[in-house]
Design a protein around this motif. Structure first.
Motif, PDB file in Angstrom:
ATOM      1  N   PHE A  76       1.037  -1.158  -0.002  1.00 54.96           N
ATOM      2  CA  PHE A  76       0.001  -0.017   0.006  1.00 54.96           C
ATOM      3  C   PHE A  76       0.846   1.125  -0.093  1.00 54.96           C
ATOM      4  O   PHE A  76       0.332   2.365   0.294  1.00 54.96           O
ATOM      5  CB  PHE A  76      -0.921   0.030   1.200  1.00 54.96           C
ATOM      6  CG  PHE A  76      -1.960  -1.023   1.281  1.00 54.96           C
ATOM      7  CD1 PHE A  76      -3.179  -0.841   0.436  1.00 54.96           C
ATOM      8  CD2 PHE A  76      -1.834  -2.431   1.559  1.00 54.96           C
ATOM      9  CE1 PHE A  76      -4.136  -1.590   0.247  1.00 54.96           C
ATOM     10  CE2 PHE A  76      -2.868  -3.382   1.576  1.00 54.96           C
ATOM     11  CZ  PHE A  76      -4.093  -2.951   0.795  1.00 54.96           C
ATOM     12  N   ARG A  81       0.409   1.485  -5.033  1.00 53.83           N
ATOM     13  CA  ARG A  81      -1.181   2.022  -5.193  1.00 53.83           C
ATOM     14  C   ARG A  81      -1.126   2.633  -6.602  1.00 53.83           C
ATOM     15  O   ARG A  81      -2.186   2.368  -7.241  1.00 53.83           O
ATOM     16  CB  ARG A  81      -1.554   2.971  -4.311  1.00 53.83           C
ATOM     17  CG  ARG A  81      -1.810   2.636  -2.715  1.00 53.83           C
ATOM     18  CD  ARG A  81      -2.105   3.710  -1.956  1.00 53.83           C
ATOM     19  NE  ARG A  81      -2.484   3.317  -0.685  1.00 53.83           N
ATOM     20  CZ  ARG A  81      -3.206   3.864   0.377  1.00 53.83           C
ATOM     21  NH1 ARG A  81      -3.703   5.142  -0.047  1.00 53.83           N
ATOM     22  NH2 ARG A  81      -3.239   3.593   1.718  1.00 53.83           N
ATOM     23  N   ASN A  84      -1.339  -0.526  -8.741  1.00 50.91           N
ATOM     24  CA  ASN A  84      -2.479  -1.269  -8.666  1.00 50.91           C
ATOM     25  C   ASN A  84      -3.515  -0.429  -9.628  1.00 50.91           C
ATOM     26  O   ASN A  84      -4.289  -1.367 -10.397  1.00 50.91           O
ATOM     27  CB  ASN A  84      -3.022  -1.224  -7.191  1.00 50.91           C
ATOM     28  CG  ASN A  84      -4.316  -1.926  -6.846  1.00 50.91           C
ATOM     29  OD1 ASN A  84      -4.370  -2.973  -7.430  1.00 50.91           O
ATOM     30  ND2 ASN A  84      -5.002  -1.325  -6.449  1.00 50.91           N
TER      31      ASN A  84
END
Length: 199
Positions: A76, A81, A84
């Motif tokens: 994270f 991120r 992703n």
């Protein structure tokens, strides 16, 4: 990094228009963005059901579900991120090409990342839905107890606590889930899609 010198793009014999014609509707991305606990997944699922009931082919890409498979190797951090969201954007683009509506429910906190996904598809194929809900209300709901863990320092770089959320600048829709019921929010989304002749 893939060496593009050794790969070739193969064009499908079936066009996006032909797939849309067969399905009987347009294809596009419904990108639900907002803080954790704002109601993105709940709203996306409710809209998906409303679309399904109208025989509109659709599929949901949900943040948590994607991290069980496609993005299971990502953490994270800001870099992870971004990666992703890049992956989700590419997958969502494939769904659009297949003639379906794809609903994505991701915090997707950074404006730049959401913009890059928008650039992957054609005009009118990306509908940004800002699921707006005050941080205090999201924290009060806290369905996964994530805010609680973030406040205790058990989760680092948590959006809204110690990592920023950049509000959409010009989203197609702003849905205030703290003011309206799920049913009312669905009506707002469906009304917009009808007005824009997407469904």
């Amino acid at each position: 990094m893939t060496n593009k010198k050794n790969i070739t793009w193969h064009t499908s014999m079936i066009t996006k228009k032909q797939r849309r014609d067969q399905n009987g509707h347009q294809s596009f991305i419904l990108w639900f963005t907002g803080l954790s606990g704002s109601g993105k997944s709940t709203l996306a699922n409710a809209v998906a059901k409303a679309l399904f009931n109208r025989k509109i082919r659709n599929y949901i890409l949900d943040g948590d579900n994607i991290r069980f498979g496609l993005s299971k190797n990502l953490g994270f951090s800001e870099e992870d991120r971004k990666e992703n969201i890049r992956r989700i954007g590419e997958v969502a683009k494939l769904f659009v090409d297949s003639g379906q509506v794809v609903l994505t429910a991701f915090i997707s906190p950074f404006q730049e990342d959401r913009h890059q996904v928008r650039q992957l598809v054609e005009q009118n194929e990306f509908v940004e839905v800002y699921v707006k809900c005050p941080l205090a209300e999201c924290e009060k709901r806290d369905p996964k107890r994530l805010y609680q863990k973030a406040r205790k320092g058990e989760i680092k770089e948590f959006t809204g606590i110690d990592s920023p959320y950049e509000e959409p600048i010009k989203p197609e829709l702003v849905i205030e889930t703290n003011r309206y019921s799920v049913e009312e929010c669905v009506v707002q989304v469906m009304t917009y899609l009808e007005k824009e002749q997407l469904i």
